[in-house]
Scaffold this motif. Structure first.
Motif, mmCIF file in Angstrom:
data_model
loop_
_atom_site.group_PDB
_atom_site.id
_atom_site.type_symbol
_atom_site.label_atom_id
_atom_site.label_comp_id
_atom_site.label_asym_id
_atom_site.label_seq_id
_atom_site.Cartn_x
_atom_site.Cartn_y
_atom_site.Cartn_z
ATOM 1 N N SER A 137 -6.759 6.579 -4.117
ATOM 2 C CA SER A 137 -6.676 5.811 -2.874
ATOM 3 C C SER A 137 -8.061 5.530 -2.305
ATOM 4 C CB SER A 137 -5.826 6.559 -1.842
ATOM 5 O OG SER A 137 -4.488 6.686 -2.280
ATOM 6 N N GLY B 35 -1.810 -0.866 -5.616
ATOM 7 C CA GLY B 35 -1.616 -0.790 -4.170
ATOM 8 C C GLY B 35 -2.928 -0.932 -3.415
ATOM 9 N N GLU B 36 -4.009 -0.339 -3.949
ATOM 10 C CA GLU B 36 -5.317 -0.431 -3.283
ATOM 11 C C GLU B 36 -5.900 -1.840 -3.386
ATOM 12 O OE1 GLU B 36 -6.599 1.878 -1.281
ATOM 13 O OE2 GLU B 36 -4.677 2.839 -1.692
ATOM 14 N N ILE C 208 -0.983 3.094 -8.079
ATOM 15 C CA ILE C 208 -1.817 3.363 -6.897
ATOM 16 C C ILE C 208 -2.988 2.383 -6.841
ATOM 17 C CG2 ILE C 208 -3.392 5.015 -5.809
ATOM 18 C CD1 ILE C 208 -1.579 7.252 -6.733
ATOM 19 N N ALA D 162 4.267 6.607 -6.499
ATOM 20 C CA ALA D 162 3.375 7.249 -7.464
ATOM 21 C C ALA D 162 3.262 8.753 -7.239
ATOM 22 C CB ALA D 162 1.994 6.608 -7.399
ATOM 23 N N GLU D 163 3.362 9.203 -5.987
ATOM 24 C CA GLU D 163 3.199 10.632 -5.708
ATOM 25 C C GLU D 163 4.355 11.469 -6.246
ATOM 26 O OE1 GLU D 163 1.403 12.535 -2.512
ATOM 27 O OE2 GLU D 163 0.600 10.729 -1.607
ATOM 28 N N ALA E 233 -3.937 11.424 -6.108
ATOM 29 C CA ALA E 233 -3.576 10.268 -5.280
ATOM 30 C C ALA E 233 -4.670 9.990 -4.246
ATOM 31 C CB ALA E 233 -2.241 10.517 -4.580
ATOM 32 N N THR F 158 3.732 1.669 -3.106
ATOM 33 C CA THR F 158 3.124 2.120 -4.360
ATOM 34 C C THR F 158 2.683 3.583 -4.273
ATOM 35 O OG1 THR F 158 1.005 1.185 -3.599
ATOM 36 C CG2 THR F 158 2.342 -0.165 -5.082
ATOM 37 N N LEU F 159 2.101 3.966 -3.135
ATOM 38 C CA LEU F 159 1.629 5.343 -2.965
ATOM 39 C C LEU F 159 2.794 6.324 -2.966
ATOM 40 C CD1 LEU F 159 -0.737 7.281 -2.435
ATOM 41 C CD2 LEU F 159 -0.389 6.887 0.014
ATOM 42 N N CYS G 169 -0.811 6.297 -11.810
ATOM 43 C CA CYS G 169 -2.220 6.002 -11.509
ATOM 44 C C CYS G 169 -2.445 4.494 -11.387
ATOM 45 C CB CYS G 169 -3.116 6.571 -12.606
ATOM 46 S SG CYS G 169 -3.131 8.385 -12.696
ATOM 47 N N THR H 104 0.821 -1.208 0.000
ATOM 48 C CA THR H 104 0.000 0.000 0.000
ATOM 49 C C THR H 104 0.854 1.257 0.000
ATOM 50 O OG1 THR H 104 -1.767 -1.155 1.180
ATOM 51 C CG2 THR H 104 -1.830 1.244 1.191
#
Length: 315
Positions: A96, A156-157, A153, A83-84, A92, A79-80, A150, A76
């Motif tokens: 998320s 990750g979710e 993320i 990606a940011e 984001a 990846t976040l 994108c 989680t």
């Protein structure tokens, strides 16, 4: 206690996004920052329960807990954080917010529950509210990196949904073990995985590992964000279901906007007010039935009352 703790995690997680950003802007490598946060938080929680002699050796080396740490913490957040670098924080936040829907879809695919139209509509309504709040910040030029960010993320979710559902099964299996301890162990392993990835992908220098003006953010994230916030999240999963506590992903952008208004004197627009109402209505509709059933059980359960009094004493 369920409502109080839910409001607490929404507020805590609503402030951690800003704290993470401030720490990274101070010069800390993103993955190293995340790994340090969760590893130290896990060590502190495990040490506390070890002092009370409530830690079993088999639990410390449990493959199931390692799996939760891999999905819920490592995948989680890695990846976040990555990606940011390529998408805006507003986008984001919107991406998320697909987390609760991932949990619902995984439960439906595993045939643990039937897909109810009211619940799906409520989650989509809350998701629309997040878009309304985050829309002013969702401005970016599409590129290969933007598109990949994108997708990362969303991946990750998916793991967030897997980890949350798996956590519920694990907590049901280990009802005699404190959810706070299980959360501490999974954070410990998630932190190790993040630090290993950091060593492989980030260039860390002594001068950038722990800048002075970033120390306070790490301390806040360890004690408030990880130990308190993620501990309460785990407790809520144990007491209710994986979907309800995950809806903090809808409420936290609203909390962040309110904090910006109070602390930074940022403007509140009609789209923010409308988005906030959609979020609150959607979250209530999505969890009305589950909360009603649970509150009835609490009213007729002496053991639950004892647990609530114990948690009130702790917090």
């Amino acid at each position: 206690m369920i409502i109080i703790n839910y409001v607490l995690i929404c507020f805590i997680f609503g402030t951690t996004f800003l704290t993470i950003k401030l720490g990274i802007e101070a010069g800390m490598p993103p993955l190293f920052s995340a790994g340090t946060r969760f590893l130290l938080a896990g060590i502190l929680v495990i040490s506390y329960f070890a002092y009370k002699k409530d830690v079993r050796r088999s639990l410390l080396f449990s493959k199931k807990v390692m799996m939760v740490g891999f999905c819920l913490t490592f995948m989680t957040f890695s990846t976040l954080y990555w990606a940011e670098q390529h998408v805006t924080s507003g986008l984001a936040a919107v991406l998320s917010a697909t987390g609760p829907m991932m949990i619902l879809l995984i439960q439906v695919m595993q045939r643990k529950m039937e897909l109810k139209k009211e619940q799906l509509f409520a989650l989509l309504l809350a998701f629309t509210g997040v878009i309304c709040i985050s829309l002013p910040n969702v401005t970016a030029t599409m590129s290969y990196s933007w598109t990949l960010g994108c997708i990362i993320i969303i991946i990750g979710e998916v793991f967030y949904g897997i980890g949350s559902n798996y956590s519920k099964a694990l907590l049901n299996e280990l009802k005699e073990v404190s959810p706070f301890l299980i959360n501490g162990i999974q954070m410990f392993y998630g932190g190790i995985f993040l630090l290993v990835l950091s060593l492989c992908t980030e260039q860390t220098h002594v001068s950038t590992i722990m800048p002075r003006n970033a120390v306070w953010s790490i301390v806040y994230l360890i004690f408030v964000g990880s130990i308190a916030g993620h501990g309460l999240y785990y407790w809520l999963i144990a007491q209710t279901n994986p979907i309800f506590p995950s809806t903090w992903l809808y409420v936290s952008p609203l909390i962040a906007v309110l904090i910006g208004y109070v602390v930074l004197n940022e403007a509140i627009t009609p789209s923010i007010i409308g988005g906030g109402l959609l979020i609150l209505i959607g979250v209530f509709m999505a969890n009305r039935e589950a909360l009603g059933v649970h509150l009835k059980k609490v009213c007729y359960s002496k053991s639950s009352c004892k647990t609530s009094r114990h948690l009130l004493t702790c917090f």
